[in-house]
Write an enzyme that holds these catalytic residues in place. Structure first.
Site, PDB file in Angstrom:
ATOM      1  N   HIS A 164       0.852  -1.200   0.000  1.00 22.56           N
ATOM      2  CA  HIS A 164       0.000   0.000   0.000  1.00 22.56           C
ATOM      3  C   HIS A 164       0.884   1.244   0.000  1.00 22.56           C
ATOM      4  O   HIS A 164       0.945   1.997   0.993  1.00 22.56           O
ATOM      5  CB  HIS A 164      -0.864  -0.080   1.270  1.00 22.56           C
ATOM      6  CG  HIS A 164      -2.001   0.872   1.349  1.00 22.56           C
ATOM      7  ND1 HIS A 164      -1.886   2.210   1.083  1.00 22.56           N
ATOM      8  CD2 HIS A 164      -3.298   0.666   1.702  1.00 22.56           C
ATOM      9  CE1 HIS A 164      -3.061   2.795   1.264  1.00 22.56           C
ATOM     10  NE2 HIS A 164      -3.929   1.873   1.643  1.00 22.56           N
ATOM     11  N   GLU A 268      -1.009   1.238  -5.286  1.00 25.84           N
ATOM     12  CA  GLU A 268      -0.796  -0.006  -4.549  1.00 25.84           C
ATOM     13  C   GLU A 268      -0.715  -1.185  -5.515  1.00 25.84           C
ATOM     14  O   GLU A 268      -1.642  -1.401  -6.298  1.00 25.84           O
ATOM     15  CB  GLU A 268      -1.939  -0.215  -3.559  1.00 25.84           C
ATOM     16  CG  GLU A 268      -2.187   1.006  -2.683  1.00 25.84           C
ATOM     17  CD  GLU A 268      -3.508   0.941  -1.924  1.00 25.84           C
ATOM     18  OE1 GLU A 268      -3.917  -0.166  -1.541  1.00 25.84           O
ATOM     19  OE2 GLU A 268      -4.128   1.995  -1.731  1.00 25.84           O
TER      20      GLU A 268
HETATM   21  O1  LIG Z   1      -7.216   3.964   6.579  1.00 24.49           O
HETATM   22  P1  LIG Z   1      -6.665   2.656   6.076  1.00 24.49           P
HETATM   23  O2  LIG Z   1      -7.229   1.467   6.775  1.00 24.49           O
HETATM   24  O3  LIG Z   1      -5.164   2.652   6.113  1.00 24.49           O
HETATM   25  O4  LIG Z   1      -7.092   2.537   4.559  1.00 24.49           O
HETATM   26  C1  LIG Z   1      -6.712   3.512   3.644  1.00 24.49           C
HETATM   27  C2  LIG Z   1      -7.264   3.188   2.253  1.00 24.49           C
HETATM   28  O5  LIG Z   1      -6.680   1.986   1.805  1.00 24.49           O
HETATM   29  C3  LIG Z   1      -7.026   1.587   0.457  1.00 24.49           C
HETATM   30  O6  LIG Z   1      -6.465   2.440  -0.477  1.00 24.49           O
HETATM   31  C4  LIG Z   1      -8.518   1.482   0.281  1.00 24.49           C
HETATM   32  O7  LIG Z   1      -8.877   1.301  -1.085  1.00 24.49           O
HETATM   33  C5  LIG Z   1      -9.244   2.708   0.825  1.00 24.49           C
HETATM   34  O8  LIG Z   1     -10.636   2.456   0.821  1.00 24.49           O
HETATM   35  C6  LIG Z   1      -8.780   3.014   2.242  1.00 24.49           C
HETATM   36  O9  LIG Z   1      -9.423   4.187   2.702  1.00 24.49           O
END
Ligand SMILES: O=P(O)(O)OC[C@H]1O[C@H](O)[C@H](O)[C@@H](O)[C@@H]1O
Length: 296
Positions: A164, A268
């Site tokens: 990510h 990602e």
């Molecule tokens: O806040 P987190 O749990 O780290 O997630 C952060 C982001 O991760 C990914 O990119 C998902 O597609 C998003 O929907 C999410 O908001």
């Protein structure tokens, strides 16, 4: 060495390399590896095997790291490269389980550190039943990350995964993202509807949360403010997620500053949704991402 309790002293005794790699207590009392060699500077927390810094010589930091990140043992670090595993997003069967799985909040174990030809390779290990995980990170003029998932059991098991990666950008409104033209995507901010791909490179003009399925090629961040391009090469990654929280979501995130959406974008490398991995008994799966910045 005993991989269960790795003190700073043990880590430095077994793995440190003069002028290249040392271990220290970082933010929030969490243990981190500090990488300083002639081609780059880097940092990696054992908490989540989380790369929090990659700065090749001649460039500003490539990875974004929030100045509101928590650095707590049960929280993911906000920025850098959280490892998402063994599911992406909320768990589909149990909403009480942590978003994006366990890997980003567990303590990983150092297994190996090798330095040769100006490349430092770290290997870390973790166990998330029923999988044995190995994470290989090579710090050089490029950053190479390989997540290897082993299935030591006699049964097929499935998982989702993502590296990510939070990229630092000069001004998100001036950035274009190339390499995903004409690819359709799941638009998470439009009730997960499938949207047709666009002919132009992506520009970020509002909250963006897209999951591109069946996209195995290289993406590129073009950043005219920092005068650099960042290429993101992938191997055995069939999904690509593009995320920027924009204004309102940034304000709702406690570990993210209100205006930091301007300085970041996540691209990602992943295997999620229809690209979920079905891992056969006694086999492994490796997903690799290479981050290559180029000045212009
Ligand atoms: O806040 P987190 O749990 O780290 O997630 C952060 C982001 O991760 C990914 O990119 C998902 O597609 C998003 O929907 C999410 O908001």
């Amino acid at each position: 060495m005993n991989h269960v309790n790795q003190s700073i002293e043990d880590l430095n005794e077994y793995f440190s390399i003069d002028d290249v790699l040392r271990f220290e207590i970082g933010e929030g009392g969490l243990t981190r590896a500090v990488i300083t060699h002639n081609l780059c500077k880097g940092e990696l927390y054992l908490h989540g095997a989380h790369i929090s810094r990659f700065q090749p010589s001649g460039f500003a930091d490539i990875l974004f790291l929030s100045s509101n990140s928590q650095y707590e043992a049960d929280q993911p670090i906000r920025g850098g490269v959280p490892i998402v595993f063994p599911w992406f997003g909320p768990n589909k069967h149990d909403n009480n389980l942590p978003m994006h799985g366990y890997a980003r909040t567990m303590e990983w174990q150092m297994a190996r550190a090798d330095y040769h030809s100006s490349k430092l390779v770290l290997e870390l290990k973790a166990y998330i039943a029923p999988f044995e995980l190995q994470y290989f990170v090579a710090f050089s003029e490029h950053l190479t990350m390989t997540l290897r998932v082993n299935n030591p059991t006699d049964e097929v098991h499935q998982f989702e995964e993502a590296l990510h990666t939070y990229f630092s950008v000069g001004d998100i409104t001036k950035v274009t993202i190339r390499g995903l033209e004409y690819d359709s995507f799941i638009n998470k901010i439009d009730h997960f509807r499938i949207h047709e791909g666009e002919s132009n490179p992506i520009t970020i003009t509002g909250e963006t949360d897209r999951v591109y399925i069946d996209t195995a090629g290289t993406s590129e961040i073009v950043d005219p403010t920092l005068r650099r391009r960042i290429f993101i090469d992938k191997h055995h990654s069939k999904s690509t997620v593009v995320w920027n929280p924009w204004i309102d979501k940034s304000q709702r995130m406690t570990d993210f500053k209100d205006d930091e959406w301007k300085q970041m974008v996540c691209i990602e490398s992943a295997n999620v949704d229809k690209n979920i991995v079905q891992l056969q008994p006694h086999r492994f799966h490796e997903m690799t991402t290479v981050i290559r910045p180029i000045a212009y």
